[in-house]
Design a protein around this motif. Structure first.
Motif, PDB file in Angstrom:
ATOM      1  N   ASP A 185      27.836  43.710  41.248  1.00  0.00           N
ATOM      2  CA  ASP A 185      27.880  42.417  40.559  1.00  0.00           C
ATOM      3  C   ASP A 185      26.830  42.356  39.452  1.00  0.00           C
ATOM      4  OD1 ASP A 185      29.987  41.279  41.977  1.00  0.00           O
ATOM      5  OD2 ASP A 185      28.684  40.551  43.566  1.00  0.00           O
ATOM      6  N   LEU A 186      25.633  42.884  39.739  1.00  0.00           N
ATOM      7  CA  LEU A 186      24.568  42.910  38.731  1.00  0.00           C
ATOM      8  C   LEU A 186      25.006  43.695  37.503  1.00  0.00           C
ATOM      9  CD1 LEU A 186      21.669  42.644  37.630  1.00  0.00           C
ATOM     10  CD2 LEU A 186      21.060  44.627  39.052  1.00  0.00           C
ATOM     11  N   LEU A 187      25.587  44.864  37.701  1.00  0.00           N
ATOM     12  CA  LEU A 187      26.012  45.690  36.568  1.00  0.00           C
ATOM     13  C   LEU A 187      27.107  45.004  35.763  1.00  0.00           C
ATOM     14  CD1 LEU A 187      25.967  49.210  38.270  1.00  0.00           C
ATOM     15  CD2 LEU A 187      24.300  48.263  36.669  1.00  0.00           C
ATOM     16  N   HIS A 188      28.009  44.312  36.432  1.00  0.00           N
ATOM     17  CA  HIS A 188      29.034  43.543  35.715  1.00  0.00           C
ATOM     18  C   HIS A 188      28.382  42.477  34.834  1.00  0.00           C
ATOM     19  CE1 HIS A 188      32.971  44.954  37.037  1.00  0.00           C
ATOM     20  NE2 HIS A 188      32.537  45.026  38.283  1.00  0.00           N
ATOM     21  N   ARG A 189      27.390  41.780  35.363  1.00  0.00           N
ATOM     22  CA  ARG A 189      26.723  40.742  34.565  1.00  0.00           C
ATOM     23  C   ARG A 189      26.010  41.345  33.367  1.00  0.00           C
ATOM     24  NH1 ARG A 189      25.119  38.929  39.678  1.00  0.00           N
ATOM     25  NH2 ARG A 189      22.970  39.637  39.315  1.00  0.00           N
ATOM     26  N   LEU A 190      25.321  42.456  33.581  1.00  0.00           N
ATOM     27  CA  LEU A 190      24.608  43.093  32.478  1.00  0.00           C
ATOM     28  C   LEU A 190      25.576  43.587  31.405  1.00  0.00           C
ATOM     29  CD1 LEU A 190      21.916  45.134  34.457  1.00  0.00           C
ATOM     30  CD2 LEU A 190      21.580  43.014  33.165  1.00  0.00           C
ATOM     31  N   ASN A 191      26.756  44.023  31.838  1.00  0.00           N
ATOM     32  CA  ASN A 191      27.741  44.540  30.891  1.00  0.00           C
ATOM     33  C   ASN A 191      28.276  43.451  29.957  1.00  0.00           C
ATOM     34  OD1 ASN A 191      31.114  45.557  30.873  1.00  0.00           O
ATOM     35  ND2 ASN A 191      29.490  46.660  29.816  1.00  0.00           N
ATOM     36  N   SER A 204      35.950  56.616  43.813  1.00  0.00           N
ATOM     37  CA  SER A 204      36.514  55.312  44.155  1.00  0.00           C
ATOM     38  C   SER A 204      35.744  54.189  43.473  1.00  0.00           C
ATOM     39  CB  SER A 204      36.485  55.116  45.676  1.00  0.00           C
ATOM     40  OG  SER A 204      36.981  53.845  46.021  1.00  0.00           O
ATOM     41  N   PHE A 205      34.424  54.285  43.451  1.00  0.00           N
ATOM     42  CA  PHE A 205      33.600  53.246  42.824  1.00  0.00           C
ATOM     43  C   PHE A 205      33.913  53.115  41.341  1.00  0.00           C
ATOM     44  CE2 PHE A 205      29.773  52.303  40.335  1.00  0.00           C
ATOM     45  CZ  PHE A 205      29.451  51.046  40.813  1.00  0.00           C
ATOM     46  N   SER A 207      36.502  54.189  39.582  1.00  0.00           N
ATOM     47  CA  SER A 207      37.886  53.852  39.254  1.00  0.00           C
ATOM     48  C   SER A 207      38.202  52.405  39.605  1.00  0.00           C
ATOM     49  CB  SER A 207      38.856  54.790  39.981  1.00  0.00           C
ATOM     50  OG  SER A 207      38.749  54.651  41.385  1.00  0.00           O
ATOM     51  N   THR A 208      37.419  51.808  40.510  1.00  0.00           N
ATOM     52  CA  THR A 208      37.637  50.418  40.901  1.00  0.00           C
ATOM     53  C   THR A 208      36.932  49.442  39.969  1.00  0.00           C
ATOM     54  OG1 THR A 208      37.885  51.009  43.237  1.00  0.00           O
ATOM     55  CG2 THR A 208      37.305  48.726  42.757  1.00  0.00           C
ATOM     56  N   HIS A 209      35.688  49.742  39.594  1.00  0.00           N
ATOM     57  CA  HIS A 209      34.850  48.742  38.944  1.00  0.00           C
ATOM     58  C   HIS A 209      34.648  48.954  37.441  1.00  0.00           C
ATOM     59  CE1 HIS A 209      33.809  46.925  42.776  1.00  0.00           C
ATOM     60  NE2 HIS A 209      33.557  48.122  43.251  1.00  0.00           N
ATOM     61  N   LEU A 210      34.888  50.150  36.935  1.00  0.00           N
ATOM     62  CA  LEU A 210      34.590  50.431  35.529  1.00  0.00           C
ATOM     63  C   LEU A 210      35.852  50.359  34.677  1.00  0.00           C
ATOM     64  CD1 LEU A 210      32.034  51.281  37.042  1.00  0.00           C
ATOM     65  CD2 LEU A 210      31.764  53.142  35.417  1.00  0.00           C
ATOM     66  N   GLN A 211      35.665  50.271  33.354  1.00  0.00           N
ATOM     67  CA  GLN A 211      36.797  50.115  32.451  1.00  0.00           C
ATOM     68  C   GLN A 211      37.420  51.453  32.067  1.00  0.00           C
ATOM     69  OE1 GLN A 211      34.763  48.242  29.232  1.00  0.00           O
ATOM     70  NE2 GLN A 211      34.564  46.259  30.235  1.00  0.00           N
ATOM     71  N   ARG A 212      36.549  52.401  31.732  1.00  0.00           N
ATOM     72  CA  ARG A 212      37.017  53.724  31.297  1.00  0.00           C
ATOM     73  C   ARG A 212      36.290  54.796  32.088  1.00  0.00           C
ATOM     74  NH1 ARG A 212      36.575  55.783  25.706  1.00  0.00           N
ATOM     75  NH2 ARG A 212      34.518  54.793  25.621  1.00  0.00           N
ATOM     76  N   ILE A 213      36.937  55.943  32.221  1.00  0.00           N
ATOM     77  CA  ILE A 213      36.338  57.056  32.949  1.00  0.00           C
ATOM     78  C   ILE A 213      36.454  58.316  32.109  1.00  0.00           C
ATOM     79  CG2 ILE A 213      36.418  58.470  35.036  1.00  0.00           C
ATOM     80  CD1 ILE A 213      37.566  56.075  36.501  1.00  0.00           C
ATOM     81  N   CYS A 257      33.608  43.469  44.778  1.00  0.00           N
ATOM     82  CA  CYS A 257      32.594  42.695  44.071  1.00  0.00           C
ATOM     83  C   CYS A 257      33.164  41.313  43.828  1.00  0.00           C
ATOM     84  CB  CYS A 257      32.208  43.382  42.764  1.00  0.00           C
ATOM     85  SG  CYS A 257      33.530  43.396  41.531  1.00  0.00           S
ATOM     86  N   HIS A 258      32.421  40.483  43.116  1.00  0.00           N
ATOM     87  CA  HIS A 258      32.861  39.122  42.842  1.00  0.00           C
ATOM     88  C   HIS A 258      33.414  38.988  41.427  1.00  0.00           C
ATOM     89  CE1 HIS A 258      29.914  38.483  46.203  1.00  0.00           C
ATOM     90  NE2 HIS A 258      30.939  37.767  46.628  1.00  0.00           N
ATOM     91  N   GLN A 259      33.835  40.105  40.829  1.00  0.00           N
ATOM     92  CA  GLN A 259      34.322  40.086  39.449  1.00  0.00           C
ATOM     93  C   GLN A 259      35.827  40.306  39.366  1.00  0.00           C
ATOM     94  OE1 GLN A 259      31.973  39.281  37.222  1.00  0.00           O
ATOM     95  NE2 GLN A 259      30.538  39.272  38.947  1.00  0.00           N
ATOM     96  N   GLY A 260      36.512  40.270  40.506  1.00  0.00           N
ATOM     97  CA  GLY A 260      37.961  40.418  40.504  1.00  0.00           C
ATOM     98  C   GLY A 260      38.451  41.848  40.502  1.00  0.00           C
ATOM     99  N   CYS A 261      37.543  42.827  40.702  1.00  0.00           N
ATOM    100  CA  CYS A 261      37.969  44.228  40.737  1.00  0.00           C
ATOM    101  C   CYS A 261      38.806  44.477  41.981  1.00  0.00           C
ATOM    102  CB  CYS A 261      36.757  45.167  40.736  1.00  0.00           C
ATOM    103  SG  CYS A 261      35.755  45.038  39.244  1.00  0.00           S
ATOM    104  N   MET A 262      39.854  45.243  41.806  1.00  0.00           N
ATOM    105  CA  MET A 262      40.715  45.595  42.927  1.00  0.00           C
ATOM    106  C   MET A 262      40.240  46.913  43.513  1.00  0.00           C
ATOM    107  SD  MET A 262      42.793  43.071  42.973  1.00  0.00           S
ATOM    108  CE  MET A 262      44.057  43.670  44.107  1.00  0.00           C
ATOM    109  N   HIS A 263      40.162  46.977  44.839  1.00  0.00           N
ATOM    110  CA  HIS A 263      39.728  48.235  45.442  1.00  0.00           C
ATOM    111  C   HIS A 263      40.790  48.828  46.350  1.00  0.00           C
ATOM    112  CE1 HIS A 263      38.454  45.845  49.045  1.00  0.00           C
ATOM    113  NE2 HIS A 263      38.043  44.994  48.135  1.00  0.00           N
ATOM    114  N   GLY A 264      42.057  48.597  46.011  1.00  0.00           N
ATOM    115  CA  GLY A 264      43.140  49.228  46.757  1.00  0.00           C
ATOM    116  C   GLY A 264      43.242  50.708  46.503  1.00  0.00           C
TER     117      GLY A 264
END
Length: 282
Positions: A185-191, A204-205, A207-213, A257-264
């Protein structure tokens, strides 16, 4: 593709190899553009060049061929404007330094008196601690903090330099999966205000939370996070991928996280144990 005129980092056709001359290159014809709002993950096997690429962005290494521009300048010229959180920070938790003392070291490049900090530097350090929600622990020592809290302190130290770009090498290593949620959540806010680049083995982390890889194994290929599949990973590692699915109640599952990221994607890619390729590398 990021517009070159907007790019915070512009890397074009970079080659790099360690001595002796003639050795196989660690990076081969690498091009990468990082924009002002990017949240980029870099993944790849040990020795694939991930940490080497970070050091080139920081200006700690110079490519043998190709060009690198950071914030429109040569990397070494803007190093004080780059926040860097290394994988193995050399801070002994037994040293009786306070959290504020550690964060203040992020101001060294801007302090005219070395370790004697003016008031504005202390204010900047406290502001960085506030951003990482660690301000209340400013007078605590590192030895009293958890692994996740220490990571927040190191991020605050990077931010205290008035960073315009944040680089993190394995930020979730050694952090309990459920403490990881707050860090994510902290990294999302800083971004929301600066671009972030994360090197990680946790497929998994990222591909779930970041925009590009960026998949890096000497050569680099960029993908949107949703394009990452077992086949893409297997091609990069030159090895089959064994997925490990963690049920929601498992203590090793990704709490999201609390930013709506999907972790399926845990079912398709597994978690950090699944990648299991170690945590060092070039």
């Amino acid at each position: 593709m990021t517009n070159t005129l907007e790019a915070v980092v512009q890397i074009e056709h970079v080659f790099f190899g360690y001595p002796p001359p003639g050795s196989e290159p660690v990076l081969e014809d690498v091009s990468l553009s990082i924009g002002p709002h990017d949240f980029l993950g870099i993944i790849g096997p040990n020795g694939g060049g991930k940490t080497t690429l970070l050091k080139i962005i920081l200006g700690l290494l110079a490519p043998q061929r190709g060009t690198v521009r950071v914030l429109g300048r040569a990397p070494a010229e803007v190093r004080p404007r780059i926040g860097y959180v290394p994988q193995h920070a050399r801070i002994d938790p037994g040293v009786p330094a306070s959290v504020l003392d550690v964060v203040l070291t992020g101001r060294l490049a801007r302090s005219a008196w070395g370790f004697h900090y003016a008031r504005q530097h202390t204010e900047a350090a406290l502001a960085a601690l506030a951003q990482t929600q660690m301000e209340s622990m400013a007078r605590r020592t590192l030895a009293t903090l958890s692994g996740g809290q220490r990571q927040r302190v190191l991020i605050a130290r990077a931010l205290a330099s008035d960073a315009e770009l944040l680089l993190l090498d394995e930020p979730t290593a050694g952090v309990d999966p459920h403490m990881e949620q707050g860090l994510t959540d902290l990294l999302h806010r800083l971004n929301q205000r600066l671009p972030i680049v994360i090197v990680s083995h946790d497929v998994s982390f990222v591909s779930t939370h970041l925009q590009r890889i960026a998949c890096l194994n000497r050569r680099l290929n960029c993908h949107a996070a949703h394009e990452i599949s077992r086949e893409v990973i297997a091609e990069m590692y030159h090895a089959p991928i064994r997925a490990v699915e963690h049920q929601h109640e498992c203590p090793l599952s990704d709490p999201g996280c609390h930013q709506g990221c999907m972790h399926g994607k845990d079912e398709a890619l597994g978690t950090r144990e699944d990648s299991g390729f170690g945590s060092g590398g070039a």
